[in-house]
Design a protein around this motif. Structure first.
Motif, short mmCIF file in Angstrom:
data_model
loop_
_atom_site.label_atom_id
_atom_site.label_comp_id
_atom_site.label_asym_id
_atom_site.label_seq_id
_atom_site.Cartn_x
_atom_site.Cartn_y
_atom_site.Cartn_z
N ARG A 1 0.83 -1.21 0.00
CA ARG A 1 0.00 0.00 0.00
C ARG A 1 0.86 1.26 0.00
NH1 ARG A 1 -3.97 -3.20 2.81
NH2 ARG A 1 -2.72 -3.11 4.73
N ASP A 49 0.65 3.92 -3.02
CA ASP A 49 0.27 5.30 -2.75
C ASP A 49 1.39 6.28 -3.09
OD1 ASP A 49 -2.18 4.39 -1.86
OD2 ASP A 49 -1.66 4.47 0.27
N ARG A 81 -7.61 1.10 -8.82
CA ARG A 81 -7.70 1.70 -7.48
C ARG A 81 -8.30 3.09 -7.63
NH1 ARG A 81 -3.01 3.01 -5.28
NH2 ARG A 81 -3.54 2.48 -3.12
N VAL A 127 -7.18 7.66 -6.03
CA VAL A 127 -5.73 7.68 -5.84
C VAL A 127 -5.19 9.04 -6.31
CG1 VAL A 127 -3.53 6.66 -6.48
CG2 VAL A 127 -5.51 5.20 -6.09
#
Length: 489
Positions: free
Chosen positions: A78, A82, A118, A121
């Motif tokens: 993660r 990110d 995702r 983001v």
């Protein structure tokens, strides 16, 4: 392969894809990928032809690839996703994708890999020229994003491919995760450019599980099945293979190059491997340089990490630090632009009269004994790790008359076996670099107990916190012995 034109191919458990088949599938998949927004595409999957097809597809689509090692924790994945602003994820593990907050995007797929998206983001400004982002596991927890350019990566692959052609490499077997830059760039990509076949079975079939569990029996079985000309191994994998062959298992046949990197390797281990028919050659590299910087050849004597690849130049600072100059590193994620000039590596080294590079340790690890001698702990550690009795080791000794080691034995070995391993290593070292005292570790250094990173690199500071008081007691006790404590005169 001198003068002979070969056609590259990719092989796995389901068969062989020739260059034309690879190109057709990559072109079609790249067109499909362009239908989805997202500059950065993450790739989280086991080794296999699909991994390499996905890598090429992302390049063909003009996107940035973010390879994620499967041994990364969900938190680390993660963090990487990110930090890179990755909106797309190619993976063979739908459950893991869900855990990372990604939803399937139909119908784009690469064989067993499916595309997930995702949402929400935030975009990230990448350093100009970024083509691939590799995350180092680091020694303090969260991985660090290194941005690499196409120029860098291609230069490494071309240089290594030249060596492969010179040695007549026709088949390379991937033994490391393709998410690791070394196997991806210097293994698979270099094999392709050299016109060789790249064999990419699942990691379990070559004996590797997670980041640091290795079954030499499975590895030797894979070598017998595929009969490769070249491999890339970590030092601990070579140690295990040498121990297995020494114990009576059949030695691999037909190998022309076994490149060993990732940590320092004892010349004694290289010699033992070569006697057994494993043409081990130590190399040196770092992520910031696109992986390989220097590599020995089978004709080179053990010791040193070889000649610098032709696309790079190496010089040494006044402190002996290795400085690498060549194709530029675009930068790091979320960090200021890099200054001009050669890349400081943090490694200490020297160049010998034949132009071969020798890496002697890390600047930040260097020990100064109470006799004023400078010692890089990686040196005695490599000598100890050459023994089949030693699985892991960390050496200390700042401001002490002799060095101390915390040793994890390989299996349930008696103290006498460790005593013999330490004595053998000491016999190959000068007096100031010998182990004077050692402790038998309570348990292996692992991510679970906080003594190693997720890719198996030992956390020196954490080991010192755990064992420092007991090491101090050993020095104070002189030649006294107690449980798990050993003193050498």
């Amino acid at each position: 392969m001198s003068g002979e034109q070969l056609s590259p191919s990719v092989a796995g458990r389901d068969g062989v894809l020739d260059a034309a088949a690879v190109a057709a599938r990559v072109d079609a998949l790249a067109r499909a990928l362009r239908a989805h927004d997202g500059e950065v595409v993450a790739l989280l999957a086991d080794n296999g032809p699909d991994w390499l097809l996905a890598d090429r597809t992302v390049r063909m689509a003009g996107r940035v690839l973010l390879p994620l090692p499967t041994f990364f924790t969900d938190d680390q994945c993660r963090h990487a996703l990110d930090a890179a602003g990755a909106r797309l994820l190619l993976t063979d593990d739908a459950a893991r994708a869900a855990a990372l907050g990604a939803e399937r995007v139909a119908p784009t797929a690469v064989g067993a890999l499916s595309l997930f998206g995702r949402n929400d983001v935030a975009g990230v400004a990448l350093p100009h020229g970024t083509a691939k982002i590799t995350f180092t596991s680091g020694t303090t927890g969260q991985p660090k994003g290194v941005c690499l350019s196409t120029e860098q990566l291609s230069a490494v692959s071309v240089s290594v491919a030249g060596i492969a052609r010179e040695l007549g490499i026709r088949r390379h077997l991937c033994m490391l995760p393709l998410a690791v830059l070394l196997e991806n760039v210097a293994g698979a990509d270099a094999a392709w450019l050299a016109g060789a076949q790249c064999v990419v079975p699942p990691l379990a079939e070559v004996g590797l599980s997670g980041s640091s569990r290795f079954d030499p029996r499975a590895a030797l079985a894979a070598l017998e099945r595929w009969q490769p000309d070249s491999l890339i191994l970590l030092p601990q994998m070579l140690t295990a293979l040498v121990a297995a062959v020494d114990a009576g298992l059949p030695a691999p046949r037909g190998l022309k190059l076994v490149a060993v990197g990732g940590a320092r390797v004892s010349p004694d281990l290289i010699e033992r491997a070569r006697v057994l028919g494993i043409p081990a050659c130590e190399g040196y590299g770092l992520s910031e340089a696109g992986s390989v910087v220097a590599l020995n050849l089978p004709s080179d004597p053990p010791g040193g990490v070889g000649r610098v690849l032709p696309h790079l130049r190496v010089e040494l600072s006044a402190r002996g630090e290795i400085l690498v100059d060549g194709p530029r590193l675009p930068g790091y994620l979320g960090a200021p632009a890099l200054p001009d000039g050669p890349l400081p590596t943090g490694d200490i080294g020297r160049l010998d009269a034949d132009g071969r590079l020798h890496v002697t340790g890390r600047l930040k690890h260097q020990i100064i004994t109470s006799f004023g001698r400078n010692v890089s702990p990686e040196w005695p550690e490599a000598e100890l790790l050459a023994s089949p009795a030693v699985a892991q080791v960390v050496v200390f000794g700042e401001a002490r008359p002799t060095l101390a080691a915390v040793i994890v034995p390989r299996g349930d070995l008696p103290d006498a076996a460790l005593d013999a391993a330490v004595a053998a290593a000491n016999a190959r070292l000068p007096d100031y670099a010998r182990i004077g005292v050692y402790l038998r570790a309570d348990s292996p250094f692992s991510p679970a107990n906080g003594l190693a990173t997720d890719n198996g690199r030992v956390r020196r500071d954490a080991v010192w916190t755990c064992y420092g008081e007991r090491i101090a007691e050993l020095y104070e006790c002189g030649d006294a012995r107690g449980e798990n404590r050993h003193v050498f005169s």
